[in-house]
Design a protein around this motif. Structure first.
Motif, short mmCIF file in Angstrom:
data_model
loop_
_atom_site.label_atom_id
_atom_site.label_comp_id
_atom_site.label_asym_id
_atom_site.label_seq_id
_atom_site.Cartn_x
_atom_site.Cartn_y
_atom_site.Cartn_z
N GLU A 135 -48.83 -2.90 4.59
CA GLU A 135 -48.35 -2.62 3.25
C GLU A 135 -49.40 -2.92 2.19
N HIS A 166 -34.96 1.25 6.11
CA HIS A 166 -34.58 0.62 4.84
C HIS A 166 -33.14 0.79 4.42
N ARG A 194 -41.66 1.07 0.17
CA ARG A 194 -40.41 0.30 0.08
C ARG A 194 -40.02 0.12 -1.40
#
Lengths: 421, 207
Positions: free
Chosen positions: B20, B55, B98
């Protein structure tokens, strides 16, 4: 004062402070009891917040989402095909024109009059065979046979917005099961009657708990058009040490954008024929001492809506088992009373699940209302229900009360019932 | 356009969970070395379904806490990922997918709340009928109290507090998500904490 507030704001984002800022705060809280107390309070609150459990979304969420994605995908493809089709039509017209002009030029303008162009043999034939794949309508004389499974008989997990307007009658009328090396080969025949389009997906699980967690991409898909019809689906059902053999019906309503999930164990499907037509009350019933405790009931994980905690009264007065049929099958009888909430959309629903959470097949049900205890908002109801257990009598099943359909809030209360003999 | 991007995106999705912190370009350069078979099997829908798998539980829980409405949260969870599908090409430019997904969810939630102010779903039962608290163990009781106290915060404060304290987003990320300055986020966070503290005291609980 302002400095103090600035410090409190820093404390509010203590974790995000730089090293030097954090050192300043640390030094300050040594001398300021208010800020020290606040820092501890915030940290305690954060710790409590982090411990809040994530609620698993309803199982239908994934399936509904995947269906919507695929519908969009198909819509996109359809528009591409429409464009391609329009393009093809233009090209065909142009070709026809060119050929016609050529023929006219070759034969002379007068000779071409009244003659049909011969190039039409190159045009694509109408795909009549391809559109005949939808289910056929049974003739009126055939009628509907006694169902093996009906969506009205319980055992399905209904989403809260699956209301009575759906008006679907779907029945599995025949199941043929053949043992294979990998598990079972099932043939499911069924009928349906509907006024709205539905899509029936039939899936065989390949992983534990997949009876509830379906993958529509691998499903057998039957489009149910608004009419009476029938379908027949063949499906291989794998069986491993950890996979309960069974299929899941997922009946999707495009209108509601929701689905009805009906997990069906193969054993229940194949054994039901053995008990069909028997007088269940006349079986040799063995009563099991009722050890039913309301305090042992618990709410299922979805939703975490405590504000909507229902008020219910439930009493199980009799639990019995009886052998049924020639295959060594057992039937469970549960009798009792419950009092719940009567709302516009209906009442709580009752069903029984096994230790693994799979709904048992409801064979017969009787409800008797006792109006003398009606208090305007709820009614005491006596229930007597018969469920198919299969070859073995488990040591425990659970009675499940689910919120009335049509409610925005969905809950289930699970009450274990011991079947120790 | 889509067919060229899709394989890259799929690799990105498979990678961003662990990488990430690295810029997307780095991830994409790694994707250039992905095997041709891996590239051939993915479509934008697969990418979005994969994102959904990763998610949707978090997004659903975030939405239901911000909205105080499970059914609406379910609808908006689907809508969030359908918006992701609509803008799937943009994933290439997204530093933190995200956070991007949460940004879409936050926007949808606040739009829904604006509409919702015109009407409200009534709870099935009155709050005074909620019983059985004594049956819960202390830990469960604390969670219940926190859930209820959280539900009494204004949605804007609730959202910031959840994103920061529960989902672990940074102040800068929350500011981007909500189109606010970082100082505004800090102020909102401070107010949210103070309000939560007050509500807990009103409920007779230790903050």
């Amino acid at each position: 004062m302002r400095e103090h507030k600035d410090m409190l704001m820093r404390i509010a984002v203590y974790d995000a402070l730089s090293e030097s800022e954090r050192r300043e705060v640390d030094e300050h809280v040594q001398t300021c009891p208010t800020c020290r107390e606040r820092l501890l309070t915030y940290q305690r609150m954060d710790s409590s917040l982090r411990r809040l459990p994530d609620v698993p979304p309803p199982r239908a969420l994934r399936a509904a989402f995947v269906e919507r994605v695929h519908r969009r995908e198909k819509k996109g493809l359809r528009s591409v095909f429409t464009l391609a089709g329009q393009g093809m039509a233009l090209v065909t017209t142009a070709v026809l024109l060119v050929v016609l002009v050529g023929v006219a030029l070759r034969s002379g303008p007068l000779a071409s009059l009244g003659k049909r162009p011969t190039v039409s043999s190159g045009a694509p034939s109408t795909p009549t065979a391809a559109v005949e794949r939808t289910a056929t309508t049974p003739s009126a004389s055939e009628g509907l046979t006694s169902p093996v499974f009906s969506i009205g008989s319980g055992g399905c997990w209904r989403p809260w917005n699956w209301d009575k307007e759906e008006r679907l009658n779907l029945q599995i009328t025949r199941v043929q099961a053949q043992r294979t090396d990998a598990g079972w080969q099932l043939t499911l025949d069924g009928t349906y009657e509907t006024q709205q389009p539905f899509v029936l997906y039939i899936v065989a699980p390949t992983k534990p708990r997949q009876l509830f967690d379906i993958n529509l991409q691998k499903a057998h898909r039957v489009a149910l058009s608004p009419r009476r019809g029938r379908f027949s689906v063949q499906i291989a059902v794998p069986e491993t040490a950890e996979t309960p053999p069974g299929v899941t019906l997922y009946i999707y309503s495009p209108r509601q954008d929701e689905g009805l999930l009906c997990p069906l164990p193969v054993q229940a499907l194949t054994m039901y024929n053995l008990t069909r037509g028997q007088d269940l009350r006349a079986l040799a019933w063995e009563k099991i001492p009722v050890r039913f405790n309301m305090d042992a009931c618990y709410m299922t994980s979805f939703p975490w809506t405590w504000e909507a905690l229902p008020t219910l009264a439930l009493k199980v007065t009799e639990v019995g088992i009886a052998p049924a049929g020639k295959g060594g099958n057992w039937v469970l009888r549960v009798r009792g009373y419950y009092r719940g909430t009567e709302v516009e959309d209906g009442r709580e629903r009752l069903n029984v699940i096994d230790a693994e959470g799979h709904p048992l097949l409801l064979l017969w049900s009787r409800r008797t209302e006792h109006p003398n205890v009606r208090d305007g908002s709820s009614t005491m109801e006596e229930f007597e229900e018969y469920y198919l257990l299969g070859n073995d009598v488990p040591s425990r099943v659970s009675l499940v009360l689910s919120s009335p359909q049509g409610q925005r809030t969905f809950w289930q209360i699970v009450c274990p019932i011991a079947l120790d003999r | 356009m889509v067919t060229i991007i899709a394989p890259r995106l799929s690799f990105l999705v498979k990678t961003f969970i662990t990488e990430e912190a690295r810029p997307v370009n780095y991830v994409l350069s790694q994707a250039e070395h992905a095997s041709s078979s891996e590239r051939a099997m993915d479509q934008p829908t697969d990418v979005v379904i994969h994102l959904f798998e990763e998610h949707h539980v978090a997004v659903f829980n975030y939405l239901r806490r911000v909205l105080n409405d499970d059914a609406l949260a379910m609808d908006l969870t689907q809508e969030t990922f359908l918006r992701v599908l609509d803008a799937v090409e943009r994933l290439n430019d997204v530093r933190n997918p995200r956070a991007w997904v949460f940004r879409i969810a936050t926007n949808l939630a606040f739009n829904a709340l604006k509409r919702k102010r015109r009407f409200a779903w009534l709870p099935l039962f009155g709050k005074d009928q909620v019983q059985h608290q004594q049956q819960f163990t202390e830990g469960v009781h604390r969670r219940l109290v926190i859930e209820r106290a959280l539900a009494r915060l204004p949605a804007e404060q609730r959202s910031v507090l959840l994103l920061y304290a529960y989902y672990g987003f940074r102040v800068r990320e929350i500011a981007e998500m909500m189109d606010l300055s970082e100082s505004a986020v800090k102020m909102r966070l401070y107010r949210a904490r103070e309000r939560l503290r007050e509500v807990l005291r009103e409920m007779g609980e230790e903050p």
